[in-house]
Design an enzyme around this catalytic site. Structure first.
Site, PDB file in Angstrom:
ATOM      1  N   ASP A  63      -6.393  -6.835   3.948  1.00 49.35           N
ATOM      2  CA  ASP A  63      -7.532  -6.171   3.313  1.00 49.35           C
ATOM      3  C   ASP A  63      -8.479  -7.214   2.742  1.00 49.35           C
ATOM      4  O   ASP A  63      -9.695  -7.169   2.956  1.00 49.35           O
ATOM      5  CB  ASP A  63      -7.014  -5.241   2.204  1.00 49.35           C
ATOM      6  N   TYR A 104       0.823  -1.214   0.000  1.00 49.85           N
ATOM      7  CA  TYR A 104       0.000   0.000   0.000  1.00 49.85           C
ATOM      8  C   TYR A 104       0.856   1.262   0.000  1.00 49.85           C
ATOM      9  O   TYR A 104       0.448   2.293  -0.503  1.00 49.85           O
ATOM     10  CB  TYR A 104      -0.901   0.032   1.238  1.00 49.85           C
ATOM     11  N   ASP A 127     -12.341  -8.882   4.399  1.00 49.77           N
ATOM     12  CA  ASP A 127     -13.647  -8.859   3.725  1.00 49.77           C
ATOM     13  C   ASP A 127     -14.255 -10.260   3.682  1.00 49.77           C
ATOM     14  O   ASP A 127     -15.461 -10.438   3.860  1.00 49.77           O
ATOM     15  CB  ASP A 127     -13.516  -8.320   2.286  1.00 49.77           C
ATOM     16  N   LYS A 187       3.024 -15.340   1.949  1.00 49.17           N
ATOM     17  CA  LYS A 187       3.189 -16.030   0.670  1.00 49.17           C
ATOM     18  C   LYS A 187       4.684 -16.302   0.538  1.00 49.17           C
ATOM     19  O   LYS A 187       5.351 -15.897  -0.418  1.00 49.17           O
ATOM     20  CB  LYS A 187       2.648 -15.143  -0.472  1.00 49.17           C
ATOM     21  N   ASP A 246      -3.211 -18.067   0.003  1.00 54.58           N
ATOM     22  CA  ASP A 246      -4.245 -18.729  -0.806  1.00 54.58           C
ATOM     23  C   ASP A 246      -4.952 -19.798   0.020  1.00 54.58           C
ATOM     24  O   ASP A 246      -6.181 -19.905   0.018  1.00 54.58           O
ATOM     25  CB  ASP A 246      -3.657 -19.292  -2.113  1.00 54.58           C
TER      26      ASP A 246
HETATM   27  C1  IPM Z   1     -10.363  -1.034   4.020  1.00 52.69           C
HETATM   28  C2  IPM Z   1     -10.617  -0.370   2.697  1.00 52.69           C
HETATM   29  C3  IPM Z   1      -9.462   0.580   2.395  1.00 52.69           C
HETATM   30  C4  IPM Z   1      -8.215  -0.276   2.306  1.00 52.69           C
HETATM   31  C5  IPM Z   1      -9.650   1.449   1.167  1.00 52.69           C
HETATM   32  C6  IPM Z   1     -10.918   2.252   1.204  1.00 52.69           C
HETATM   33  C7  IPM Z   1      -8.467   2.356   0.939  1.00 52.69           C
HETATM   34  O1  IPM Z   1     -10.807  -1.329   1.716  1.00 52.69           O
HETATM   35  O2  IPM Z   1     -10.231  -0.296   5.034  1.00 52.69           O
HETATM   36  O3  IPM Z   1     -10.308  -2.263   4.060  1.00 52.69           O
HETATM   37  O4  IPM Z   1      -7.927  -0.850   1.259  1.00 52.69           O
HETATM   38  O5  IPM Z   1      -7.495  -0.341   3.305  1.00 52.69           O
HETATM   39 MG    MG Z   2     -10.916  -3.335   2.469  1.00 53.86          MG
END
Ligand code: IPM
Ligand code: MG
Length: 366
Positions: free
Chosen positions: A249, A143, A253, A193, A225
């Site tokens: 990240d 990042y 999710d 990884k 993975d």
């Molecule tokens: C998160 C989001 C952010 C990230 C974005 C909005 C920059 O997806 O907080 O997970 O990638 O960190």
């Molecule tokens: Mg995110």
């Protein structure tokens, strides 16, 4: 009277402007119960800040965030700003704030509230009782790595980023994760990884070294993975997971969806000096923004984490989490957690009503 504790509120864009006021109302109710004096003020970030000031992260926002005890953020971004170059996008505001405050440790718990077992995309028995914590490194890795960019070489464009971690960056996030594992079930899985990427070979080496200081925590390593697969196959095998910025990240999710909805997942981002930023894991959801449809619970649960980690007020945090549990138990659901099965006994509510129900439960709790 004791001095008021400053909380900076950054609603941001899209549903951020709907869920944050609801969470602030819940915080006021929780503070009133516990005798904490909170003073809220608001500042700009993201697309809204671009529109008003030309920058996704005005200096004033950073200064005020530094002065505040903690920051509560909604979400940033939206189609309106999608055409902007990477360095000018609303997301830069959030990334810039994480960097400016040194918020390297991102805690993303995935906890299944029992009444929501049906809303998960997995079979209820796979997720019943799920309680895992992802610790994501937040100010390093690909990042923030340099060099980065898009350049033209031999008449064609070439995009590139750099995944980079220094030993001390890995060491400090590993220690946060080990410490948290100690307060939980004493198991830590480090995700990398290392079969392909040198940066994560170093990651594995350093995490293993730190592990020597935590003989009471069982450390394991997993390739990313496989970790993605294991999260959707048998998520209850995990207690704490620690990983870098990009993998964290993605995996967070995935973990969020296990709990029924991205609309349920809170997060805390902490710095070495005690600064803390709290935000839902979900984004600005432009498709439902402005319609009173968004689930405010991820932000409300982020506010609970704020009480726990920045205000040292675990009782208030527990009270908020218990109130959320009771509201779900009573059948109140925003659209995202309504589920597709039997809806008997469930009631569809909007953002604001969900907040009111949580406050009602907070106020009626003994
Ligand atoms: C998160 C989001 C952010 C990230 C974005 C909005 C920059 O997806 O907080 O997970 O990638 O960190
Ligand atoms: Mg995110």
């Amino acid at each position: 009277m004791s001095e008021k504790i400053e909380i900076l509120v950054l609603p941001g864009d899209g549903i951020g402007t709907e869920v944050v006021p609801v969470a602030v109302a819940v915080m006021r109710a929780a503070a009133a119960r516990t005798g904490l004096q909170l003073a809220f003020s608001e500042a700009l970030i993201g697309g809204t800040a671009i529109d008003r000031t030309g920058s996704p992260l005005p200096d004033e926002t950073v200064e005020r965030a530094r002065r505040a005890r903690a920051v509560l953020l909604g979400a940033v971004g939206g189609p309106k700003w999608d055409a902007l170059p990477t360095r000018e996008r609303p997301e830069r505001g959030l990334l810039g704030l994480r960097a400016a405050l040194g918020l390297f440790a991102n805690l993303r718990p995935a906890l299944l509230f029992a009444p929501l077992a049906d809303a998960s995309s997995l079979k209820p028995e796979l997720v019943a009782g799920l309680d895992l914590l992802i610790v994501r490194e937040l100010t390093g890795g690909i990042y923030f790595g340099e060099p980065r960019g898009i350049e033209t070489v031999n008449n064609e464009r070439r995009g590139f980023n750099t995944d980079v971690y220094t030993e001390h960056e890995i060491d400090r996030i590993a220690r946060v994760a080990f410490d948290l594992a100690r307060k939980r079930n004493h198991r830590l899985c480090s995700v990398d990884k290392a079969n392909v990427l040198e940066v994560t070979q170093l990651w594995r080496e350093v995490v293993t070294g730190v592990g020597a200081d935590y003989p009471d925590v069982e450390l394991s390593h997993m390739y990313v993975d496989n970790a993605g697969m294991q999260l959707v196959r048998a998520p209850k095998q995990f207690d704490v997971m620690v990983t870098g910025n990009l993998f964290g990240d993605i995996l967070s999710d995935v973990a969020a969806m296990l709990t029924g909805s991205l609309g349920m997942l809170p997060s805390a981002s902490l710095a070495a000096d005690g600064a803390g930023l709290y935000e839902p894991v979900h984004g600005s959801a432009p498709d439902i923004a402005g319609q009173d449809k968004a689930n405010p619970l991820a932000t409300i649960l982020s506010a609970a984490m704020l009480f726990r980690y920045s205000l040292d007020a675990p009782a208030a945090a527990d009270a908020i989490e218990a109130a959320v549990d009771r509201v779900l138990e009573a059948g109140y659901r925003t659209g995202d957690i309504l589920g597709s099965g039997d809806r008997t006994g469930l009631r569809l509510v909007g953002t604001r009503e969900m907040g009111e129900r949580v406050i009602e439960q907070l106020e009626s709790a003994p």
